[in-house]
Design an enzyme around this catalytic site. Structure first.
Site: not given
Ligand code: 6R9
Length: 695
Positions: A563-567
């Site tokens: 993941r590149v997001d805050d997940v």
């Protein structure tokens, strides 16, 4: 022999899909974990396997793939025709879509105007084609001595009884039903019963806490909740009905009251006499459902009518209700199942996922049953009574396709090979992996030890949002590279873009996006179409943004990098860092929290939480435990932080933004890679945090 197999494939490698370059040096030797080495490591299906496969060469894949891209309407209609439709879709409008937010609202439609029913296609249709006596589902309980089975005809009867009961309550088309059940056959039965009458199921994983369940109840306002009194996971009982009781009180406080809780008596875990009961609200499944007729008319629904809602984590604290519709999802899950596992009617298929997650929706329930497959449903855990349980089950049922998650592979790998080799496993034909990137050493162990170097591994990359497989090997078609999900499924156009949203060609790394829709795509986030557009379609205009990073190698193989997001992805479970943070700060003694993912040997990623305490509160072991307990209570045990790091201060920019980049490095103990800390409001907090690392 083996070497001529290789030659045959090497010749056909030049026929890999467009974008794939020529193979420079083939090296089937184990070369270690570096990507550069893995890129050159090709593992071939046997010539026997390929010869009998649905897609047996890169050439055949390429032809089918090209057709699916050039003429998606023709490609998918032809497949859709093999299902039963009460009314056919408008042939001029197989797919209508807009994925470009700059051109208007995002919308995706497939088979618009068509009327069908996924339950009818997954159950009745198999009976009508003469497979009524085929086993639809085997059930293996928590204890090795507990098992059961249902033929397709028996499954239909059970589904109809529940569907009739739901109808008698006034549940109908478009009504939400929350299902909070463990892996009993009643779980897929409940899903199918809802689908049969056009009700929208929302399965909540039975590991979620009362608070999380309440949050979902408040969001979708179900007509009833379906649960069971308790379940045993290994030696540990979990009292699900008690959790529902708390959740219903909580929902009531938030303005949503649910008047009915249908409870299955799971006798092996708990007797009904011991179950807390509210007679005006609670009903035993066994007392009512069995009294209803075993035939129930199907509610024909529009292809674009909602089939289910499944809540998943995003970058904010509030879970997203991913909405899937009937027609496209049906066609897509069935087709992906068939090709990615090279399905044969004689297969015995076992997916270890829980129906509380998307994998259990698409590949325990719908995809396999739509193909008339025999599915194994397992209630227990892989290490009870011991770490050989999976292989014991494989031998007991002669499982041919075994689909699981890398975290399970890694944990069994750690427990030792003897647990595997004790069993024959000779029935196995195809292995599958899902949930997170599978590291090459786990891939090899899975391939060499579990599959005796005989079974191809389908490493299926996809998401709750995509409904079905997106990038996946077709096991007979091409050589595999350990750790690569290989190539796109039919109709899927993955692109890798840079920060500016420019597509990058050839060998590259960047953000993974998808161009054009596919039938299994989600259509909206329930009640929040704006968040749907903002999260998925605004970051890169014109594309669906997956939230994942991806590299493409010189041969065109795809390597998902996380993941590149805050997940974060803990044992294949998606958890938003914001959800954990908001649970932590709800603790009266916690002032602030920042959560990051950190590499974990078994779980893939672990949860690492930095916490700042309320002024004057001392940090203690007791407080640490109570913080963890707060997260367990608010989300579920699977989201409990692995590490609490007491932080007198957090590194922030002058504008007050927490610098997570620095926290990730501290968590990973990569202290020489902290980068520029001069922009921090108080650079000294960094040293302070490092000094407190081992508290
Ligand atoms: C099916 C499922 C989706 C996220 C996804 C990605 C990760 C799933 C993967 C994989 C690498 C694979 N993911 N499968 N990463 N290789 N084969 O897991 O759905 O729970 O929504 O998670 O999981 O990061 O974005 P979901």
């Amino acid at each position: 022999g083996a070497s001529s197999d290789k030659l045959r494939h090497v010749e056909s490698m030049s026929e890999l899909p467009s974008g794939a370059g020529k193979i420079s040096g083939i090296n089937a030797v184990v070369l270690g974990e570096s990507l550069a080495a893995e890129e050159n490591d090709l593992i071939f299906p046997s010539s026997d396997f390929s010869a009998n496969a649905l897609v047996s060469s890169p050439k055949q894949y390429r032809e089918m793939y090209e057709r699916s891209i050039k003429n998606p309407a023709g490609f998918w209609s032809e497949i859709a025709e093999t299902f039963y439709w009460k009314e056919k879709w408008n042939p001029a409008e197989v797919c209508s879509e807009n994925l470009d937010v700059t051109k208007g609202p995002v919308q995706i439609n497939w088979f618009k105007g068509g009327k069908t029913n996924i339950c009818y296609n997954a159950v009745d249709r198999n009976i009508e084609s003469g497979n009524g006596d085929k086993i639809a589902m085997y059930w293996e309980g928590n204890e090795p001595s507990q098992d059961g089975k249902l033929t397709y005809s028996e499954l239909l009867e059970k589904v109809c009884q529940l569907a009739n009961y739901l109808k008698s309550l006034g549940v109908g088309k478009g009504d939400a039903v929350i299902i909070y059940l463990p892996m009993l056959l009643e779980l897929p039965i409940a899903m199918l019963a809802c689908a049969r009458i056009g009700a929208v199921h929302s399965v909540v994983f039975a590991g979620f806490s009362a608070d999380s369940l309440a949050q979902r109840i408040v969001d979708c306002k179900p007509k009833l909740v379906i649960t069971c009194n308790a379940v045993k996971r290994g030696v540990k009982p979990i009292f699900l009905k008690d959790i529902v009781d708390v959740a219903l009180v909580e929902s009531e406080k938030n303005g949503v009251s649910v008047g009915l809780c249908l409870t299955y008596e799971n006798q092996s875990a708990m007797k009904r006499e011991d179950t807390k009961w509210q007679p005006e609200r609670d009903v035993w499944w066994q007392d009512v459902v069995t009294k209803f007729p075993t035939k129930c008319d199907v509610e024909w629904v529009d292809a674009e009518d909602p089939l289910f809602l499944l809540y998943t984590s995003g970058s904010t604290g509030k879970p997203k209700g991913v909405l899937h519709t009937s027609g496209g999802y049906m066609v897509y899950t069935a087709t992906t199942f068939k090709y990615a596992f090279d399905y044969k009617p004689t297969d015995i298929y076992w997916c270890t996922a829980d129906c509380g997650w998307i994998t259990g929706h698409s590949y325990v329930t719908y995809g396999p049953l739509l193909n008339g497959a025999t599915v194994l449903v397992f209630e227990g855990t892989p290490n009870y009574p011991d770490s050989g349980r999976c292989w014991d089950i494989v031998d007991k049922y002669n499982v041919t396709i075994f689909y699981t998650a890398p975290t399970l592979v890694r944990s069994l790998m750690r427990d030792g090979t003897e647990y595997v080799t004790r069993y024959s496993r000779k029935s196995l034909r195809v292995l599958g992996s899902v949930g997170e990137p599978i590291n090459p050493s786990a891939w090899r162990w899975f391939y060499n030890i579990v599959g005796d170097s005989r079974c191809p591994i389908s490493d299926t990359w996809w998401q709750t949002e995509t409904g079905g497989f997106m990038i996946t090997p077709l096991p007979g078609a091409w050589p595999q590279k350990p750790g690569s999900a290989t190539f796109p499924f039919f109709g899927v156009q993955p692109v890798i873009v840079d920060e500016k949203g420019q597509e990058i060609e050839g060998e590259c790394s960047g953000y993974l996006c998808i161009k054009k829709s596919w039938p299994g795509a989600f259509r909206t986030l329930y009640g929040d179409h704006e968040r749907y557009e903002t999260t998925y379609f605004k970051p890169f205009a014109g594309y669906y943004f997956t939230g994942d990073g991806c590299s493409r190698d010189k041969d065109g193989y795809h390597w998902l990098t996380g993941r590149v997001d805050d997940v974060i992805n803990v044992s294949g479970h998606r958890i938003g860092t914001a959800e954990v943070e908001s649970a932590l700060v709800s603790h009266p003694q916690c002032a602030e929290a920042a959560v990051v993912g950190v590499e974990h040997e078994v779980k893939g990623q672990g949860i690492y939480a930095f916490v700042t305490l309320v002024d004057g509160v001392p940090y203690s072991e007791e407080l640490r435990k109570s913080l963890i307990m707060t997260v367990r209570n608010q989300i579920g045990a699977f989201a409990a932080p692995d590490k609490i790091h007491w932080a007198p201060g957090l590194p922030k920019t002058r504008s007050g933004k927490i610098m997570r980049r620095i926290l990730r490095k501290i968590a990973a103990r990569q202290l020489d890679e902290l980068g520029d800390i001069s922009t921090l409001a108080e650079p000294a907090v960094v040293d302070q945090l490092i000094a407190l690392s081992d508290c």
